[in-house]
Design an enzyme around this catalytic site. Structure first.
Site, PDB file in Angstrom:
ATOM      1  N   THR A  92      22.384 -50.987  32.335  1.00 12.90           N
ATOM      2  CA  THR A  92      22.055 -51.977  33.362  1.00 12.90           C
ATOM      3  C   THR A  92      20.822 -51.488  34.112  1.00 12.90           C
ATOM      4  O   THR A  92      20.699 -50.306  34.421  1.00 12.90           O
ATOM      5  CB  THR A  92      23.251 -52.135  34.321  1.00 12.90           C
ATOM      6  OG1 THR A  92      24.410 -52.447  33.535  1.00 12.90           O
ATOM      7  CG2 THR A  92      23.016 -53.244  35.324  1.00 12.90           C
ATOM      8  N   THR A 130      24.117 -53.816  22.298  1.00 17.02           N
ATOM      9  CA  THR A 130      24.413 -55.093  22.933  1.00 17.02           C
ATOM     10  C   THR A 130      23.207 -55.517  23.754  1.00 17.02           C
ATOM     11  O   THR A 130      22.686 -54.743  24.543  1.00 17.02           O
ATOM     12  CB  THR A 130      25.617 -54.961  23.867  1.00 17.02           C
ATOM     13  OG1 THR A 130      26.652 -54.353  23.131  1.00 17.02           O
ATOM     14  CG2 THR A 130      26.059 -56.310  24.363  1.00 17.02           C
ATOM     15  N   PHE A 160      31.758 -53.998  17.367  1.00 14.65           N
ATOM     16  CA  PHE A 160      32.991 -54.245  18.121  1.00 14.65           C
ATOM     17  C   PHE A 160      33.897 -53.024  18.161  1.00 14.65           C
ATOM     18  O   PHE A 160      35.055 -53.132  18.538  1.00 14.65           O
ATOM     19  CB  PHE A 160      33.746 -55.434  17.514  1.00 14.65           C
ATOM     20  CG  PHE A 160      33.009 -56.739  17.637  1.00 14.65           C
ATOM     21  CD1 PHE A 160      32.906 -57.371  18.868  1.00 14.65           C
ATOM     22  CD2 PHE A 160      32.407 -57.333  16.538  1.00 14.65           C
ATOM     23  CE1 PHE A 160      32.225 -58.583  18.994  1.00 14.65           C
ATOM     24  CE2 PHE A 160      31.723 -58.540  16.654  1.00 14.65           C
ATOM     25  CZ  PHE A 160      31.629 -59.166  17.889  1.00 14.65           C
ATOM     26  N   GLU A 163      36.001 -47.039  21.523  1.00 12.34           N
ATOM     27  CA  GLU A 163      36.025 -45.582  21.449  1.00 12.34           C
ATOM     28  C   GLU A 163      37.464 -45.095  21.324  1.00 12.34           C
ATOM     29  O   GLU A 163      38.384 -45.691  21.866  1.00 12.34           O
ATOM     30  CB  GLU A 163      35.357 -45.003  22.696  1.00 12.34           C
ATOM     31  CG  GLU A 163      33.850 -45.164  22.593  1.00 12.34           C
ATOM     32  CD  GLU A 163      33.135 -44.745  23.860  1.00 12.34           C
ATOM     33  OE1 GLU A 163      33.592 -43.801  24.520  1.00 12.34           O
ATOM     34  OE2 GLU A 163      32.124 -45.381  24.179  1.00 12.34           O
ATOM     35  N   ASN A 222      33.704 -59.055  24.907  1.00 19.27           N
ATOM     36  CA  ASN A 222      34.008 -58.044  25.919  1.00 19.27           C
ATOM     37  C   ASN A 222      34.425 -58.677  27.240  1.00 19.27           C
ATOM     38  O   ASN A 222      35.311 -58.168  27.922  1.00 19.27           O
ATOM     39  CB  ASN A 222      32.803 -57.116  26.109  1.00 19.27           C
ATOM     40  CG  ASN A 222      32.800 -56.011  25.060  1.00 19.27           C
ATOM     41  OD1 ASN A 222      33.814 -55.770  24.398  1.00 19.27           O
ATOM     42  ND2 ASN A 222      31.683 -55.339  24.891  1.00 19.27           N
ATOM     43  N   CYS A 274      30.782 -50.484  28.182  1.00 18.20           N
ATOM     44  CA  CYS A 274      30.473 -51.865  27.797  1.00 18.20           C
ATOM     45  C   CYS A 274      30.927 -52.958  28.757  1.00 18.20           C
ATOM     46  O   CYS A 274      30.151 -53.857  29.064  1.00 18.20           O
ATOM     47  CB  CYS A 274      31.053 -52.150  26.423  1.00 18.20           C
ATOM     48  SG  CYS A 274      30.130 -51.309  25.136  1.00 18.20           S
TER      49      CYS A 274
HETATM   50  C1  UDX Z   1      24.519 -48.027  22.692  1.00 17.22           C
HETATM   51  C2  UDX Z   1      24.288 -49.044  23.809  1.00 17.22           C
HETATM   52  O1  UDX Z   1      24.510 -48.406  25.043  1.00 17.22           O
HETATM   53  C3  UDX Z   1      25.177 -50.242  23.739  1.00 17.22           C
HETATM   54  O2  UDX Z   1      24.641 -51.270  24.512  1.00 17.22           O
HETATM   55  C4  UDX Z   1      25.306 -50.775  22.382  1.00 17.22           C
HETATM   56  O3  UDX Z   1      26.350 -51.714  22.330  1.00 17.22           O
HETATM   57  C5  UDX Z   1      25.425 -49.718  21.338  1.00 17.22           C
HETATM   58  O4  UDX Z   1      24.499 -48.677  21.491  1.00 17.22           O
HETATM   59  P1  UDX Z   1      26.031 -45.895  22.610  1.00 17.22           P
HETATM   60  O5  UDX Z   1      25.869 -45.614  21.166  1.00 17.22           O
HETATM   61  O6  UDX Z   1      27.348 -45.632  23.251  1.00 17.22           O
HETATM   62  O7  UDX Z   1      25.775 -47.423  22.918  1.00 17.22           O
HETATM   63  O8  UDX Z   1      24.844 -45.229  23.424  1.00 17.22           O
HETATM   64  P2  UDX Z   1      24.426 -43.720  23.477  1.00 17.22           P
HETATM   65  O9  UDX Z   1      25.568 -42.847  23.107  1.00 17.22           O
HETATM   66  O10 UDX Z   1      23.730 -43.531  24.782  1.00 17.22           O
HETATM   67  O11 UDX Z   1      23.373 -43.594  22.281  1.00 17.22           O
HETATM   68  C6  UDX Z   1      22.082 -44.067  22.288  1.00 17.22           C
HETATM   69  C7  UDX Z   1      21.185 -43.024  21.604  1.00 17.22           C
HETATM   70  O12 UDX Z   1      19.873 -43.563  21.463  1.00 17.22           O
HETATM   71  C8  UDX Z   1      21.023 -41.703  22.356  1.00 17.22           C
HETATM   72  O13 UDX Z   1      21.426 -40.643  21.545  1.00 17.22           O
HETATM   73  C9  UDX Z   1      19.532 -41.642  22.696  1.00 17.22           C
HETATM   74  O14 UDX Z   1      18.997 -40.325  22.632  1.00 17.22           O
HETATM   75  C10 UDX Z   1      18.928 -42.516  21.612  1.00 17.22           C
HETATM   76  N1  UDX Z   1      17.616 -43.072  21.972  1.00 17.22           N
HETATM   77  C11 UDX Z   1      17.445 -43.748  23.132  1.00 17.22           C
HETATM   78  C12 UDX Z   1      16.537 -42.905  21.103  1.00 17.22           C
HETATM   79  O15 UDX Z   1      16.674 -42.281  20.075  1.00 17.22           O
HETATM   80  N2  UDX Z   1      15.333 -43.472  21.424  1.00 17.22           N
HETATM   81  C13 UDX Z   1      15.127 -44.139  22.596  1.00 17.22           C
HETATM   82  O16 UDX Z   1      14.012 -44.601  22.858  1.00 17.22           O
HETATM   83  C14 UDX Z   1      16.226 -44.278  23.469  1.00 17.22           C
HETATM   84  C1  UDX Z   2      35.282 -52.099  24.282  1.00 16.96           C
HETATM   85  C2  UDX Z   2      35.722 -53.176  23.279  1.00 16.96           C
HETATM   86  O1  UDX Z   2      37.136 -53.089  23.093  1.00 16.96           O
HETATM   87  C3  UDX Z   2      34.983 -53.014  21.969  1.00 16.96           C
HETATM   88  O2  UDX Z   2      35.330 -54.062  21.086  1.00 16.96           O
HETATM   89  C4  UDX Z   2      33.490 -53.046  22.251  1.00 16.96           C
HETATM   90  O3  UDX Z   2      32.761 -52.852  21.059  1.00 16.96           O
HETATM   91  C5  UDX Z   2      33.122 -51.977  23.262  1.00 16.96           C
HETATM   92  O4  UDX Z   2      33.872 -52.150  24.451  1.00 16.96           O
HETATM   93  P1  UDX Z   2      35.865 -49.550  24.700  1.00 16.96           P
HETATM   94  O5  UDX Z   2      35.102 -49.712  25.969  1.00 16.96           O
HETATM   95  O6  UDX Z   2      35.577 -48.391  23.820  1.00 16.96           O
HETATM   96  O7  UDX Z   2      35.680 -50.846  23.778  1.00 16.96           O
HETATM   97  O8  UDX Z   2      37.422 -49.447  25.073  1.00 16.96           O
HETATM   98  P2  UDX Z   2      38.623 -50.470  25.300  1.00 16.96           P
HETATM   99  O9  UDX Z   2      39.744 -50.007  24.458  1.00 16.96           O
HETATM  100  O10 UDX Z   2      38.224 -51.877  25.166  1.00 16.96           O
HETATM  101  O11 UDX Z   2      39.035 -50.169  26.800  1.00 16.96           O
HETATM  102  C6  UDX Z   2      38.198 -50.485  27.895  1.00 16.96           C
HETATM  103  C7  UDX Z   2      38.879 -50.146  29.197  1.00 16.96           C
HETATM  104  O12 UDX Z   2      39.963 -51.018  29.471  1.00 16.96           O
HETATM  105  C8  UDX Z   2      39.453 -48.736  29.250  1.00 16.96           C
HETATM  106  O13 UDX Z   2      39.184 -48.159  30.513  1.00 16.96           O
HETATM  107  C9  UDX Z   2      40.929 -48.976  29.067  1.00 16.96           C
HETATM  108  O14 UDX Z   2      41.722 -47.943  29.588  1.00 16.96           O
HETATM  109  C10 UDX Z   2      41.118 -50.278  29.810  1.00 16.96           C
HETATM  110  N1  UDX Z   2      42.313 -51.032  29.419  1.00 16.96           N
HETATM  111  C11 UDX Z   2      42.458 -51.473  28.143  1.00 16.96           C
HETATM  112  C12 UDX Z   2      43.287 -51.348  30.371  1.00 16.96           C
HETATM  113  O15 UDX Z   2      43.161 -50.972  31.533  1.00 16.96           O
HETATM  114  N2  UDX Z   2      44.369 -52.090  29.983  1.00 16.96           N
HETATM  115  C13 UDX Z   2      44.541 -52.546  28.712  1.00 16.96           C
HETATM  116  O16 UDX Z   2      45.543 -53.221  28.445  1.00 16.96           O
HETATM  117  C14 UDX Z   2      43.551 -52.217  27.757  1.00 16.96           C
END
Ligand code: UDX
Ligand code: UDX
Length: 455
Positions: A92, A130, A160, A163, A222, A274
């Site tokens: 954000t 995303t 989708f 973690e 989401n 997310c």
């Molecule tokens: C990311 C986004 O946050 C999310 O919106 C999307 O849905 C999936 O990709 P995530 O994989 O969890 O999620 O992010 P993060 O673990 O921060 O990984 C991004 C990677 O990109 C980092 O390792 C960072 O070093 C790398 N990066 C970032 C580059 O290699 N080049 C850049 O210019 C910026």
């Molecule tokens: C989410 C979406 O599930 C996934 O599809 C998308 O690609 C990324 O965002 P993630 O954030 O890894 O995945 O975890 P998720 O299992 O969705 O949980 C999100 C949060 O909701 C966690 O803090 C979890 O503890 C909470 N949660 C989940 C609740 O509080 N109650 C529930 O019943 C389920």
């Protein structure tokens, strides 16, 4: 010898596991994962991977060095591949127009320009991060601006995976969504991506659409999931005022097959990288189209989540005689959910800070996330303990922040014995046997049902 060369820029929670799965399932493709963070790339080459994800090491080991490669040479990866996934972070915005709501696209755009600079042959560029709806269009404009005949197709293939269950989600996805332009070139590029997933995903689970629908579906999926949690959390507050029990209500409501039983666990609040970001994004988009009512509707999902976090801390303070100054309070769990070391947007961050504002002595324990917690709370006077028994020793209260399985089977009698009395237990995830703990001597505060108190 490889039939396709696939690159992925961004070796994070999304890029790393997704590429490892493609490489494992498709030995005929070469998969190159590139990231500018050298420490991260180095870690992907060892057996202590940069992210904790159950089962991931086996997937990586099956393909690493065979057809899965990790590098910091982003330019080289771009030149070599005909298919490029982009999975860099899109946080954000923290500054300027749309701060606190809109997505910060600077990394994405930088990558797009790098792709443009390095490409001498046509490429399919895939949005894995995303992104706000219509980003693909912007990217296409940037990519096709040079006008030197190199053609780029931009595809939206949102991720989708959740973690903690990433490997299972990648192995057996509910669906894979692939959006493209509906031009002949767009449809051809779409088919190329369908062909990758068709190596292990049944055809009926591979859904195609136009590119805007794919982008929007990710945000909406989401938002819907988060909305269920905020809905049940709002009801948990009502249950605490009445004789109802939120677990019973969720069970009865969830048995309606039209509602479904998942994502109805009341909690201290949802976290993760997310949910909040994507809803804020949705809100921003709606506002920019003048859809204020729609924006307010989705914004309330976040408002309810913040309320739930605040409510949890307030309930703790009230229960502990309206002061927690100098009281030792152990937070059990710091990651935003179980089975991950990730603490992004974890409700535990908010709770820890609030407790410190009230001058409590906060102790944090977590099986995987202590390192991230130290980073999140840098400079704060917090104690960290690997061992939950040590964390609880001498504490006035234990608060469950993460639903780690191992917390269910701790020797709670031993923990009770080592605590100050009266001993309080606040279950922010509703995972413990509340009546049993009460019988051991604890004053127990579940979410969404009456407290068990000895006074
Ligand atoms: C990311 C986004 O946050 C999310 O919106 C999307 O849905 C999936 O990709 P995530 O994989 O969890 O999620 O992010 P993060 O673990 O921060 O990984 C991004 C990677 O990109 C980092 O390792 C960072 O070093 C790398 N990066 C970032 C580059 O290699 N080049 C850049 O210019 C910026
Ligand atoms: C989410 C979406 O599930 C996934 O599809 C998308 O690609 C990324 O965002 P993630 O954030 O890894 O995945 O975890 P998720 O299992 O969705 O949980 C999100 C949060 O909701 C966690 O803090 C979890 O503890 C909470 N949660 C989940 C609740 O509080 N109650 C529930 O019943 C389920």
């Amino acid at each position: 010898m490889f039939t396709k060369r696939i690159a992925c820029i961004g070796a994070g929670y999304v890029g790393g596991p997704t590429m490892a799965m493609i490489a494992m399932k498709c030995p005929q493709y070469k998969v190159i994962v590139a990231d500018l963070n050298k420490a991260r790339i180095d870690a992907w080459q060892t057996d202590s991977l940069p992210i904790y994800e159950p089962g991931l090491l086996d997937v990586v080991q099956a393909a690493r060095g065979r057809n899965l490669f990790f590098t910091t040479d982003i330019a080289g990866a771009i030149r070599e591949a005909e298919i490029i996934f982009v999975s860099v972070n899109t946080p954000t915005k923290t500054f300027g127009e749309g701060a606190g709501r809109a997505a910060d696209l600077q990394y994405w755009e930088k990558v797009a320009r790098e792709i443009l600079r390095e490409s001498t042959s046509p490429k399919i560029v895939i949005e894995k991060s995303t992104l706000p709806v219509k980003t693909a269009q912007t990217m296409e404009t940037i990519l096709n601006a040079k006008g030197d005949g190199v053609h780029f197709e931009v595809i939206s293939n949102p991720e989708f995976l959740a973690e903690g269950t990433a490997v299972k989600d990648l192995l057996e996805p509910d669906r894979v969504l692939i959006g493209s332009r509906e031009t002949p070139e767009g449809l051809k590029a779409r088919q190329e991506i369908v062909d990758i997933y068709a190596n292990w995903v049944p055809a009926e689970r591979i859904v195609t659409s136009n590119v805007w629908s794919a982008e929007l579906s990710k945000l909406v999926a989401n938002a819907f999931l988060a909305q269920r949690i905020s809905s049940i959390n709002s009801i948990s507050a009502l249950c605490e005022k009445t004789e109802a029990n939120v677990r019973e209500v969720a069970h009865a409501v969830g048995m309606d097959s039209r509602v479904g039983s998942r994502f109805l666990n009341a909690s201290v609040g949802f976290g993760g990288s997310c949910f909040k970001k994507d809803i804020l994004n949705l809100v921003y988009i709606c506002e920019s189209y003048g859809l204020h009512e729609v924006a307010r509707y989705w914004e309330s999902v976040i408002t309810m989540n913040e309320y739930q976090e605040q409510r949890f801390v307030r309930a703790m303070i009230r229960a502990m005689f309206n002061t927690i100054v100098d009281k030792r309070i152990a937070l059990f769990g710091f990651s935003f959910k179980a089975d991950t070391s990730d603490t992004r947007e974890s409700p535990a961050i908010f709770v820890a800070r609030k407790l410190m504002e009230e001058r409590a002595r906060v102790v944090i324990t977590d099986p995987k996330a202590i390192e991230n917690a130290r980073h999140d709370l840098e400079g704060a006077p917090v104690e960290y303990a690997e061992d939950p028994y040590q964390a609880a020793r001498g504490a006035h209260a234990v608060a469950i922040m993460t639903e780690w399985e191992e917390y269910r089977t701790l020797d709670w009698g031993k923990i009770y014995g080592s605590m100050e009395k009266p001993a309080f237990l606040f279950d922010g995830r509703n995972i413990l046997d509340h009546k049993g703990l009460y019988e051991l001597g604890f004053n127990v505060y579940p979410l969404g049902s009456p407290a068990y108190r000895h006074f």
